[in-house]
Design an enzyme around this catalytic site. Sequence first.
Site, mmCIF file in Angstrom:
data_model
loop_
_atom_site.group_PDB
_atom_site.id
_atom_site.type_symbol
_atom_site.label_atom_id
_atom_site.label_comp_id
_atom_site.label_asym_id
_atom_site.label_seq_id
_atom_site.Cartn_x
_atom_site.Cartn_y
_atom_site.Cartn_z
ATOM 1 N N LYS A 187 -10.917 1.682 3.674
ATOM 2 C CA LYS A 187 -11.368 1.640 2.285
ATOM 3 C C LYS A 187 -12.894 1.580 2.214
ATOM 4 O O LYS A 187 -13.499 2.084 1.278
ATOM 5 C CB LYS A 187 -10.751 0.439 1.552
ATOM 6 C CG LYS A 187 -9.221 0.569 1.388
ATOM 7 C CD LYS A 187 -8.614 -0.529 0.516
ATOM 8 C CE LYS A 187 -7.111 -0.365 0.392
ATOM 9 N NZ LYS A 187 -6.440 -1.292 -0.488
ATOM 10 N N GLY A 212 1.397 -5.562 0.035
ATOM 11 C CA GLY A 212 1.567 -4.214 -0.510
ATOM 12 C C GLY A 212 2.840 -3.533 -0.027
ATOM 13 O O GLY A 212 3.649 -3.043 -0.818
ATOM 14 N N ARG A 213 3.046 -3.522 1.292
ATOM 15 C CA ARG A 213 4.200 -2.787 1.845
ATOM 16 C C ARG A 213 5.517 -3.516 1.623
ATOM 17 O O ARG A 213 6.570 -3.007 1.984
ATOM 18 C CB ARG A 213 3.967 -2.484 3.324
ATOM 19 C CG ARG A 213 3.642 -3.699 4.174
ATOM 20 C CD ARG A 213 3.054 -3.289 5.516
ATOM 21 N NE ARG A 213 2.532 -4.407 6.287
ATOM 22 C CZ ARG A 213 1.337 -4.945 6.149
ATOM 23 N NH1 ARG A 213 0.529 -4.499 5.221
ATOM 24 N NH2 ARG A 213 0.938 -5.938 6.917
ATOM 25 N N LYS A 222 -2.243 -3.158 -6.539
ATOM 26 C CA LYS A 222 -2.347 -4.618 -6.450
ATOM 27 C C LYS A 222 -3.772 -5.066 -6.791
ATOM 28 O O LYS A 222 -3.987 -5.954 -7.596
ATOM 29 C CB LYS A 222 -1.952 -5.050 -5.035
ATOM 30 C CG LYS A 222 -1.956 -6.528 -4.801
ATOM 31 C CD LYS A 222 -1.379 -6.847 -3.426
ATOM 32 C CE LYS A 222 -1.660 -8.285 -3.046
ATOM 33 N NZ LYS A 222 -1.178 -8.623 -1.714
ATOM 34 N N HIS A 236 18.166 20.149 14.721
ATOM 35 C CA HIS A 236 17.715 21.514 14.997
ATOM 36 C C HIS A 236 16.230 21.539 15.295
ATOM 37 O O HIS A 236 15.589 22.574 15.193
ATOM 38 C CB HIS A 236 18.045 22.419 13.806
ATOM 39 C CG HIS A 236 19.524 22.531 13.599
ATOM 40 N ND1 HIS A 236 20.274 23.562 14.097
ATOM 41 C CD2 HIS A 236 20.397 21.683 12.998
ATOM 42 C CE1 HIS A 236 21.544 23.372 13.781
ATOM 43 N NE2 HIS A 236 21.643 22.232 13.116
ATOM 44 N N GLU A 258 2.101 -0.792 10.017
ATOM 45 C CA GLU A 258 1.015 -1.568 9.423
ATOM 46 C C GLU A 258 1.227 -3.063 9.710
ATOM 47 O O GLU A 258 0.270 -3.819 9.836
ATOM 48 C CB GLU A 258 0.976 -1.320 7.912
ATOM 49 C CG GLU A 258 -0.406 -1.504 7.312
ATOM 50 C CD GLU A 258 -0.477 -0.986 5.881
ATOM 51 O OE1 GLU A 258 -0.687 0.223 5.707
ATOM 52 O OE2 GLU A 258 -0.324 -1.786 4.954
ATOM 53 N N GLU A 287 -8.643 5.799 -4.100
ATOM 54 C CA GLU A 287 -7.757 6.933 -4.404
ATOM 55 C C GLU A 287 -7.061 6.737 -5.756
ATOM 56 O O GLU A 287 -7.023 7.630 -6.606
ATOM 57 C CB GLU A 287 -6.674 7.075 -3.320
ATOM 58 C CG GLU A 287 -7.189 7.501 -1.960
ATOM 59 C CD GLU A 287 -7.523 6.326 -1.063
ATOM 60 O OE1 GLU A 287 -7.892 5.246 -1.580
ATOM 61 O OE2 GLU A 287 -7.425 6.476 0.163
#
Length: 539
Positions: free
Chosen positions: A501, A264-265, A203, A381, A350, A209
């Site tokens: 960040k 973003g999410r 965005k 399990h 978030e 990263e």
Amino acid sequence: MNATAWKDVEAAVAVSKNKTIKELFAADPDRAKRYTVEAAGWTLDYSKNRLDATTLMALLKLADLSDLKAEIEKMFTGEKINRTEDRAVLHTALRNVDYTKRVFVDGKDVMPDVRGVLEKMAAFADKVRTGAHRGFTGKKIKYIVNIGIGGSDLGPVMANIALTPFGKRNIKCFFVSNVDSTHLAETLREVKADQTLFIVASKTFTTQETMTNALSARAWLVKELGDEKAVANHFVAVSTNADEVSKFGIDTANMFGFWDWVGGRYSLPSAIGLSLMIYIGPRNYQRFLKGYWKMDKHFRTAKFDRNLPVLLALLGILYINAYGAETYAVLPYDQYLSRFPAYLQQMDMESNGKSVDKDGNRVAHATGPVEWGEPGTNGQHSFYQLIHQGTHLIPCDFIGFCKTHNAIGDHHDKLMANFFAQTEALAFGKTAEQCRAEGDPEELIPFKTFEGNRPTNTLLADDLTPETLGSLIALYEHKIFTQGVIWNIYSFDQWGVQLGKVLAKNVLKDLTAEGAPELKHDASTNALIARYRKVLGRA
Ligand code: G6Q
């Protein structure tokens, strides 16, 4: 949280908590029917909860008195409800497939732009799928590498895996997110430069990263193909930041835009979904958007007592705020949904991982839970032991489908037998008498007894399709929104992420500085940095 309404909830819970789920079922033969609702291809059975009619009424009143109806309208109509960032919250406009409906932000209808980007994405997706878009040496694209992180990664990864049955099998999609060079290096070992399309999804187009991975991928491509000009055929960008995209060296003609009112999410149905659209094709992508839209419409119009997102939200609040539950598990009984819990983790934690209310005061109640999960039956399990017999209360959402995409023998019946049996066992348990009747020795009875009374929701759809996936995502988005409204917190900012960040940038300087820099952190951090520098010969 509305104090008066919450007091009523507590009063109702003081009574209802004395009744087990088993007793609630015994007292009401219609309970399963009464507490089952349907919308947008999904059936929600919430009967296996610690919930009676009075508690439900009190919870619904809590929603009413929190002005939920008005808040929903504010979101859908583009009011700037993300106040700390001064932004509208309009992911619903991205899937407003009813194009006759206009949606305004600052007096401008955003729908023509939304449509324009979708058309541009579809044209490009078709070109890649048909081979009209070729690599620098004239070869067809066979590999897509999406480079992004957080909201620009988790949704595309999750949906790509989920919709594999609808994907073009001769295109392989990879997702590089971690700045750990291993992630990029291992991915590049799987692809061929002349057949790879890199989608740089960010965005802001400034995230450390993503930019680091994108620059290294670019350098690799140029080296492999021996020409800087190859970048034009092999790199496209998805972003809101045209300037940074140009600076990176991607022609803005190859940029797919979105807007600051897409968090973003919540950005999967924006251009961030480009890798998915290429993989499943524009028509399936449109069905995916339609699924979202159906749930959006349901959320906006259904009465709260028949409203899936609102009911899920209220049940969550019941356990978090009245029973002190700190986590909840999402358990999809479908291998294709293997990344769904991870995707929801970001969406929920978030959004509602906040401790300050909208007035800037510390909240007086718990907010967003820890969300976790694994696909069934693997979880059975592993951690289900704790859910069945542990000391923590862990409400669970079970998600399943009547049909499978891979019918082999009786696998699916067995899978679904587990799906139904688990919620039954969690709710009804196993008494000492049942154990005795099965011949268990007396000394083992305490260990083999299951209290039950463990709450679950069951979400069931006919099959996993682009449409049911879209609806499922929207269901959780709106659940989380509803909880944020009731808790009176801002669900659409993420200052904790922004902090991360900045922090790493400061430490990076100290890791790489020439000579012997004066370290100005705390004693622990200084010592750790010094140890790192020493091993790398920088001490
Ligand atoms: C999501 C968050 C965060 C964000 C990433 C990537 O809501 O804001 O996860 O998506 O930090 O940001 P960019 O897309 O700007 O690279």
